[in-house]
Design an enzyme around this catalytic site. Structure first.
Site, short mmCIF file in Angstrom:
data_model
loop_
_atom_site.label_atom_id
_atom_site.label_comp_id
_atom_site.label_asym_id
_atom_site.label_seq_id
_atom_site.Cartn_x
_atom_site.Cartn_y
_atom_site.Cartn_z
N ILE A 20 41.94 38.86 18.05
CA ILE A 20 42.20 37.61 17.33
C ILE A 20 41.60 37.70 15.92
O ILE A 20 42.20 37.26 14.95
CB ILE A 20 41.63 36.41 18.12
CG1 ILE A 20 42.45 36.17 19.39
CG2 ILE A 20 41.60 35.14 17.25
CD1 ILE A 20 41.90 35.10 20.32
N GLN A 151 32.33 33.55 34.86
CA GLN A 151 31.98 33.50 33.43
C GLN A 151 30.94 32.41 33.11
O GLN A 151 31.09 31.68 32.12
CB GLN A 151 33.23 33.23 32.59
CG GLN A 151 34.15 34.44 32.45
CD GLN A 151 35.09 34.31 31.27
OE1 GLN A 151 35.75 33.29 31.11
NE2 GLN A 151 35.13 35.31 30.42
N TYR A 154 29.75 33.28 29.56
CA TYR A 154 30.77 33.10 28.52
C TYR A 154 31.12 31.61 28.37
O TYR A 154 31.22 31.09 27.25
CB TYR A 154 32.00 33.91 28.91
CG TYR A 154 33.10 33.99 27.89
CD1 TYR A 154 33.11 34.99 26.91
CD2 TYR A 154 34.18 33.11 27.93
CE1 TYR A 154 34.15 35.10 25.99
CE2 TYR A 154 35.23 33.22 27.02
CZ TYR A 154 35.20 34.20 26.05
OH TYR A 154 36.24 34.30 25.14
N1 CAA Z 1 38.58 31.25 42.06
C1 CAA Z 1 38.10 31.26 43.33
N2 CAA Z 1 37.71 32.35 43.96
C2 CAA Z 1 37.81 33.51 43.31
C3 CAA Z 1 38.31 33.58 42.01
C4 CAA Z 1 38.70 32.40 41.39
N3 CAA Z 1 39.21 32.38 40.13
N4 CAA Z 1 38.31 34.86 41.62
C5 CAA Z 1 37.80 35.57 42.65
N5 CAA Z 1 37.53 34.73 43.68
C6 CAA Z 1 37.00 35.11 44.98
C7 CAA Z 1 37.63 36.39 45.50
O1 CAA Z 1 38.83 36.11 46.15
C8 CAA Z 1 36.56 36.90 46.45
O2 CAA Z 1 36.61 36.16 47.63
P1 CAA Z 1 36.59 36.91 49.07
O3 CAA Z 1 35.35 37.74 49.06
O4 CAA Z 1 36.57 35.78 50.05
O5 CAA Z 1 37.84 37.71 49.10
C9 CAA Z 1 35.30 36.49 45.74
O6 CAA Z 1 35.62 35.40 44.87
C10 CAA Z 1 34.75 37.62 44.92
O7 CAA Z 1 33.50 37.23 44.48
P2 CAA Z 1 32.49 38.30 43.91
O8 CAA Z 1 31.25 37.64 43.50
O9 CAA Z 1 32.37 39.44 44.91
O10 CAA Z 1 33.26 38.75 42.62
P3 CAA Z 1 33.63 40.19 42.15
O11 CAA Z 1 32.37 40.96 41.98
O12 CAA Z 1 34.70 40.76 43.01
O13 CAA Z 1 34.28 39.94 40.69
C11 CAA Z 1 34.89 38.75 38.73
C12 CAA Z 1 34.41 38.67 40.17
C13 CAA Z 1 34.17 39.86 37.98
C14 CAA Z 1 34.55 37.46 38.06
C15 CAA Z 1 36.40 39.03 38.74
O14 CAA Z 1 37.02 38.08 39.58
C16 CAA Z 1 37.00 38.88 37.35
O15 CAA Z 1 36.92 39.78 36.54
N6 CAA Z 1 37.62 37.72 37.09
C17 CAA Z 1 38.21 37.43 35.77
C18 CAA Z 1 37.37 36.46 35.04
C19 CAA Z 1 38.11 36.05 33.82
O16 CAA Z 1 39.12 35.33 33.85
N7 CAA Z 1 37.65 36.45 32.65
C20 CAA Z 1 38.30 36.11 31.43
C21 CAA Z 1 38.17 37.24 30.46
S1 CAA Z 1 39.20 36.99 29.02
C22 CAA Z 1 38.39 35.84 28.15
O17 CAA Z 1 37.35 35.38 28.49
C23 CAA Z 1 39.11 35.38 26.90
C24 CAA Z 1 39.21 33.92 26.88
O18 CAA Z 1 38.49 33.28 26.12
C25 CAA Z 1 40.25 33.23 27.65
#
Ligand code: CAA
Length: 247
Positions: A20, A151, A154
């Site tokens: 961006i 996050q 963040y």
């Molecule tokens: N809502 C609810 N549950 C969720 C979820 C969500 N959004 N995402 C994951 N879960 C659940 C999974 O299904 C899993 O459940 P089960 O064990 O029952 O299957 C559990 O949570 C996993 O939890 P953990 O603590 O073990 O998480 P993890 O180590 O596997 O990783 C994470 C979690 C690193 C956050 C990964 O989900 C991830 O990378 N998520 C993306 C986060 C995101 O959107 N970041 C945005 C980046 S871009 C940005 O930030 C730019 C901007 O300004 C928009």
């Protein structure tokens, strides 16, 4: 003091060589400004940016470090003149659920994404107040508005930016300095590409327009807020997220 031509305004964009920030740098250049872009670590991308954009004012420093910002701003102003427009765009992610988050992941994100706003604004604000002109645009995020699983760091930083923006807007409205926040939704950048494929697909499903944003779409909003056309705007949060969150 000689009045500066408005087309010769000096704009500094932090994290301005990629994503961006790169789009913002290019948009402000197109608007006729002298643009300075800073970056932190990716020399290769910064060199490519300088080559292709025609922006030669590219500087490397850590916006999370107050002294580095003080020194950087001083150098930029010596070479290019006073900074009229500051875009606090530099940001990182270090996603993890809180029960797994290391203290370093918390601190790094707060330093780079939130403390940077203090570090940069504090070093330009006195000059802007004295000259009775300034535009500050702080890049927040949809995730600072709505929260995001994984996050806490963040979201806290990006929500903090919204409060910071409103407070500073109140302090400076009477002296010609306007302060805004832009809250992009999920946009086509390296940051979003780093989100696991499955999670990214789920996110796109939640965006009513059915796609990610484009950096240029965010940049055009920043360009508007930095322009004379936005003279009656201050303290605003401009959300661009394809309808994913209506604040
Ligand atoms: N809502 C609810 N549950 C969720 C979820 C969500 N959004 N995402 C994951 N879960 C659940 C999974 O299904 C899993 O459940 P089960 O064990 O029952 O299957 C559990 O949570 C996993 O939890 P953990 O603590 O073990 O998480 P993890 O180590 O596997 O990783 C994470 C979690 C690193 C956050 C990964 O989900 C991830 O990378 N998520 C993306 C986060 C995101 O959107 N970041 C945005 C980046 S871009 C940005 O930030 C730019 C901007 O300004 C928009």
């Amino acid at each position: 003091m000689m009045m500066q031509d408005k087309n010769q305004r000096v704009a500094l964009v932090t994290g301005g060589t990629r994503g961006i920030g790169e789009a913002v740098s290019r948009a402000l250049l197109q608007a006729g400004m002298t643009v300075i872009a800073t970056y932190h670590s990716n020399d290769h991308a910064a060199q490519a940016f300088a080559r292709t954009s025609g922006i030669t004012g590219v500087y490397k420093w850590d916006v999370g470090d107050f002294d580095a910002c003080a020194k950087g701003v001083k150098t930029v102003e010596e070479h290019h003149g006073p900074i009229d427009i500051l875009v606090n765009n530099a940001g990182i992610t270090a996603d993890a659920t809180l029960h797994k988050m290391q203290q370093e992941q918390w601190s790094a994100v707060i330093h780079t994404n939130l403390n940077s706003c203090f570090n940069m604004c504090r070093n330009v604000i006195e000059g802007m107040r004295d000259r009775r002109y300034g535009r500050i645009v702080n890049i927040s995020s949809i995730n600072g508005q709505k929260g995001q699983f994984g996050q806490t760091n963040y979201a806290a930083a990006k929500a903090g930016i919204l409060g910071f923006t409103k407070a500073l807007a109140l302090e400076t409205a009477h002296c010609g300095v306007k302060v805004h926040a832009v809250a992009p939704g999920y946009t086509e950048t390296d940051m979003v590409s780093a989100v696991p494929e499955k999670v990214r697909a789920q996110i796109i499903e939640q965006i009513p327009v059915g796609r990610l944003g484009h950096p240029d779409e965010i940049a055009r909003a920043v360009r508007f807020l930095a322009s004379e056309d936005a003279g009656f705007v201050t303290g605003a949060t401009f959300s661009l997220n394809g309808g994913q969150y209506m604040a």
